[in-house]
Design an enzyme around this catalytic site. Structure first.
Site, PDB file in Angstrom:
ATOM      1  N   HIS A 186       0.828  -1.205   0.000  1.00 15.37           N
ATOM      2  CA  HIS A 186       0.000   0.000   0.000  1.00 15.37           C
ATOM      3  C   HIS A 186       0.862   1.254   0.000  1.00 15.37           C
ATOM      4  O   HIS A 186       0.594   2.205  -0.720  1.00 15.37           O
ATOM      5  CB  HIS A 186      -0.954   0.001   1.199  1.00 15.37           C
ATOM      6  CG  HIS A 186      -2.252  -0.673   0.897  1.00 15.37           C
ATOM      7  ND1 HIS A 186      -2.354  -2.037   0.801  1.00 15.37           N
ATOM      8  CD2 HIS A 186      -3.485  -0.176   0.627  1.00 15.37           C
ATOM      9  CE1 HIS A 186      -3.610  -2.342   0.503  1.00 15.37           C
ATOM     10  NE2 HIS A 186      -4.310  -1.233   0.386  1.00 15.37           N
ATOM     11  N   LYS A 243      -9.898  -7.705   8.063  1.00 14.75           N
ATOM     12  CA  LYS A 243     -10.594  -7.967   9.327  1.00 14.75           C
ATOM     13  C   LYS A 243     -10.435  -6.752  10.211  1.00 14.75           C
ATOM     14  O   LYS A 243      -9.414  -6.064  10.157  1.00 14.75           O
ATOM     15  CB  LYS A 243     -10.041  -9.217  10.012  1.00 14.75           C
ATOM     16  CG  LYS A 243      -8.575  -9.087  10.426  1.00 14.75           C
ATOM     17  CD  LYS A 243      -8.144 -10.222  11.325  1.00 14.75           C
ATOM     18  CE  LYS A 243      -6.650 -10.235  11.586  1.00 14.75           C
ATOM     19  NZ  LYS A 243      -6.258  -9.664  12.878  1.00 14.75           N
TER      20      LYS A 243
END
Ligand code: SF4
Lengths: 280, 184
Positions: free
Chosen positions: B38, B103
C-alpha cells in the site's frame, strides 16, 4: 553435572515451531466445542464451525492454522546442574527458528530494525528469556505470537487504591477497544504486579498456560472467572460480528510489587494460540 | 442464511446490492496487498506513476500468505488487520477500487470514501488461513516481488467466503451486532 549439546535444543525449537503452527492445541479445540453450545449468534456459530474446520484442514494437510505464523518467543529454564556444550545456545535457538520456518513453509514476519523495516527473511531473531532453575533438566517453552492480537495489548501503571476493580476495568477497556481486530474469540493473558516490564512478561507467561487452566490462588482464580464472564458480556463475539464468545479464557499471573504501584499488563492472544513446551 | 454469489470485477450495481450482514462467496480475480504494498502504491500515485494493476472495479485482499508447500497453489492466507491500511485507502477508492477484504474496524475517513465512491468492506475469518486457501485456485506475483509475503499477488478464487461488514451506505455490522449481543 549433566551435559546437553545445544544442537538438541536447536532441533526441539525447530520441531515446536512447525508443530505448534500446524496443530491447534487440544485446549483451544475443546473451548471451540464448548462455545458452540453457548453461542447464540447465527454468524458467530457459523464462524466457530469454520474455525474448527480450519483446524481440521491444517492438521490434515499439515499447513499453518493461520498465515501469521508469528514472532517466536522462547522461555528457556535451564537447570543449574546442566552444562550446555556444542556452541552458543542463543545462536542454536535462532538456528532452530531459521530451520523451522524454512522447512515448515512458515511465513517470515520479522524485520531487522523497527524503523528501517527490512525483513530478516528467516524469522529470526527470536525473543529469548533464560531462567536458571534447580535441577539437571532444560525446559523450553515456545510461543508463536501473531501481531494482530499483540498490537491490541496494553500496559498501565494503576494506583494501589485502584485495586481489583481498577484491574478489571483496565482489562475490559483493553478488550473492548480491541474489538474485532485480534480475531476473536481471544485468549487474554493478564500480568499484575512487579515493575512495568515484569507485568508485561507475566501477561505473556499467562498465555502459555492452557486456556482452561485456573490459578492456584483463590482470589486470582475468582478474578479470572469474573473477567471471563464480563468479557463475554461485551457482545463482541466471534470475529467481532456479535455474540457471546469473545474470549475462550482468561489467565492471570501475579507478582509482588512496590508499595506505591499496581502495574497491569494485558496481553491479547487470538484463538490461534500457539505454544508448546518440552523438557530435555 | 442464504449466501450471495458475486463475481469480480464488481460493478456499481453489485456494490449497491450488497448489504451489511450479507454472507458472500466471491469468484474471480482478487489482488493481494498489505502494509508495504500500500505504501508503494500510494507513493506511485503521488508521483503520477502507474499502479501495478488497474484497480477499477477490483477487490484488494489484505493478506500476507505463508509460502506454498510443493504442489499447493498458495499457503495459508487469512486476512490481516485492516486499520493499518486506513490512511492509504481513499486514493485507491478514488481510482475505482470497489472492494476490500480484511478484518477489523475501518476509520471514518475510509467509510466516508466508501460511501462517496461506492465500495464494500468485507471481512474474511481471521485465523482461518488453511480453510480460505481452499478457495484460491491460482496465485501469481504481479508486483513488488522483493517484498516476499507482502508482494502484490493476483489470485483467482472460487467461492471465497466473506461477510459484508460495511456497505456502500456506511452501515457497519461491527457496531450494530455488538450492541445487540452486549449484556447491559
Ligand atoms: S490475530 Fe491471530 S488469528 Fe488473527 S491473523 Fe493474527 S495470528 Fe492469525
Amino acid at each position: 553435572m549433566r551435559t546437553i549439546d545445544v544442537s538438541v535444543i536447536k532441533e526441539s525449537i525447530k520441531h515446536m515451531c512447525i508443530d505448534a503452527n500446524y496443530n491447534i492445541g487440544a485446549d483451544i479445540q475443546a473451548a471451540f466445542h464448548k462455545s458452540l453450545e453457548t453461542e447464540t449468534s447465527p454468524i458467530g456459530k457459523s464462524i466457530l464451525v469454520d474455525l474448527l474446520e480450519n483446524a481440521r484442514i491444517a492438521g490434515e494437510k499439515q499447513v499453518p492454522i493461520c498465515q501469521d505464523t508469528g514472532m517466536v518467543v522462547v522461555f528457556a529454564e535451564v537447570g543449574q546442574d546442566v552444562h550446555l556444550v556444542g556452541g552458543d545456545v542463543k545462536m542454536a535457538i535462532d538456528q532452530g527458528i531459521r530451520e523451522g520456518y524454512e522447512e515448515g513453509y512458515l511465513r517470515k514476519s520479522v524485520v531487522a530494525d523497527p524503523l528501517n523495516r527490512v525483513n530478516t527473511k528467516d524469522n529470526t531473531p527470536g525473543i529469548v528469556y533464560f531462567d536458571i532453575v534447580p535441577g539437571d533438566q532444560v525446559k523450553l517453552k515456545v510461543a508463536l505470537k501473531g501481531f494482530g492480537s499483540e498490537n491490541m495489548s496494553k500496559t498501565k501503571m494503576l494506583k494501589p487504591s485502584d485495586g481489583i476493580k481498577g484491574v478489571e476495568a483496565f482489562v475490559l477497556e483493553t478488550v473492548s477497544l480491541a474489538g474485532p481486530n485480534p480475531c476473536p474469540p481471544i485468549v487474554v493473558g493478564v500480568g499484575v504486579g512487579g515493575t512495568i516490564e515484569k507485568a508485561a512478561l507475566l501477561a505473556k507467561q499467562a498465555l502459555l498456560r492452557s486456556v482452561d487452566d485456573e490459578s492456584t490462588l483463590p482470589h486470582i482464580k475468582a478474578l479470572e472467572k469474573t473477567l471471563l464472564e464480563q468479557i463475554n458480556q461485551l457482545g463482541i463475539g466471534p470475529q467481532g460480528l456479535g455474540g457471546k464468545t469473545t474470549a475462550l479464557g482468561v489467565n492471570v499471573e501475579v507478582f509482588p510489587t512496590h508499595i506505591a504501584g499496581l502495574p497491569v499488563a494485558v496481553n491479547i492472544n487470538c484463538h490461534a494460540s500457539r505454544h508448546m513446551e518440552v523438557i530435555l | 442464511m442464504q449466501k450471495k454469489r458475486i463475481n469480480t470485477p464488481m460493478t456499481q450495481e453489485t456494490v449497491k446490492a450488497l448489504k451489511a450482514g450479507d454472507q458472500v462467496l466471491i469468484s474471480g480475480t482478487v489482488y493481494t496487498g498489505r502494509d508495504a504494498a500500500h505504501l508503494r502504491m500510494i507513493k506511485a500515485l503521488e508521483n503520477d506513476e502507474a499502479l501495478p494493476f488497474d484497480v477499477e472495479g477490483q477487490v484488494i485482499y489484505y493478506v500476507g500468505p505463508t509460502p506454498a508447500k510443493p504442489g499447493e497453489v498458495i499457503g495459508s492466507c487469512g486476512p490481516t488487520t485492516s486499520y493499518r491500511m486506513d490512511d492509504l485507502t481513499v486514493p485507491l477508492l478514488k481510482k475505482g477500487l470497489r472492494g476490500m477484504i480484511g478484518k477489523g474496524e475501518r476509520n471514518q475517513t475510509v467509510i466516508d470514501g466508501m460511501k462517496k465512491f461506492g465500495a464494500i468492506y468485507f471481512a474474511a475469518i481471521g485465523g482461518a488461513g488453511a480453510l480460505i486457501a481452499n478457495s484460491v485456485k491460482s496465485s501469481e506475483i504481479v508486483a513488488y516481488e522483493e517484498l516476499g509475503p507482502e508482494a502484490v499477488r493476483k489470485l483467482e478464487v472460487i467461492d471465497f467466503p466473506v461477510i459484508v461488514v460495511i456497505d456502500s451506505e456506511g452501515k457497519n455490522l461491527y457496531e450494530t451486532e455488538r450492541e445487540q449481543y452486549a449484556t447491559k
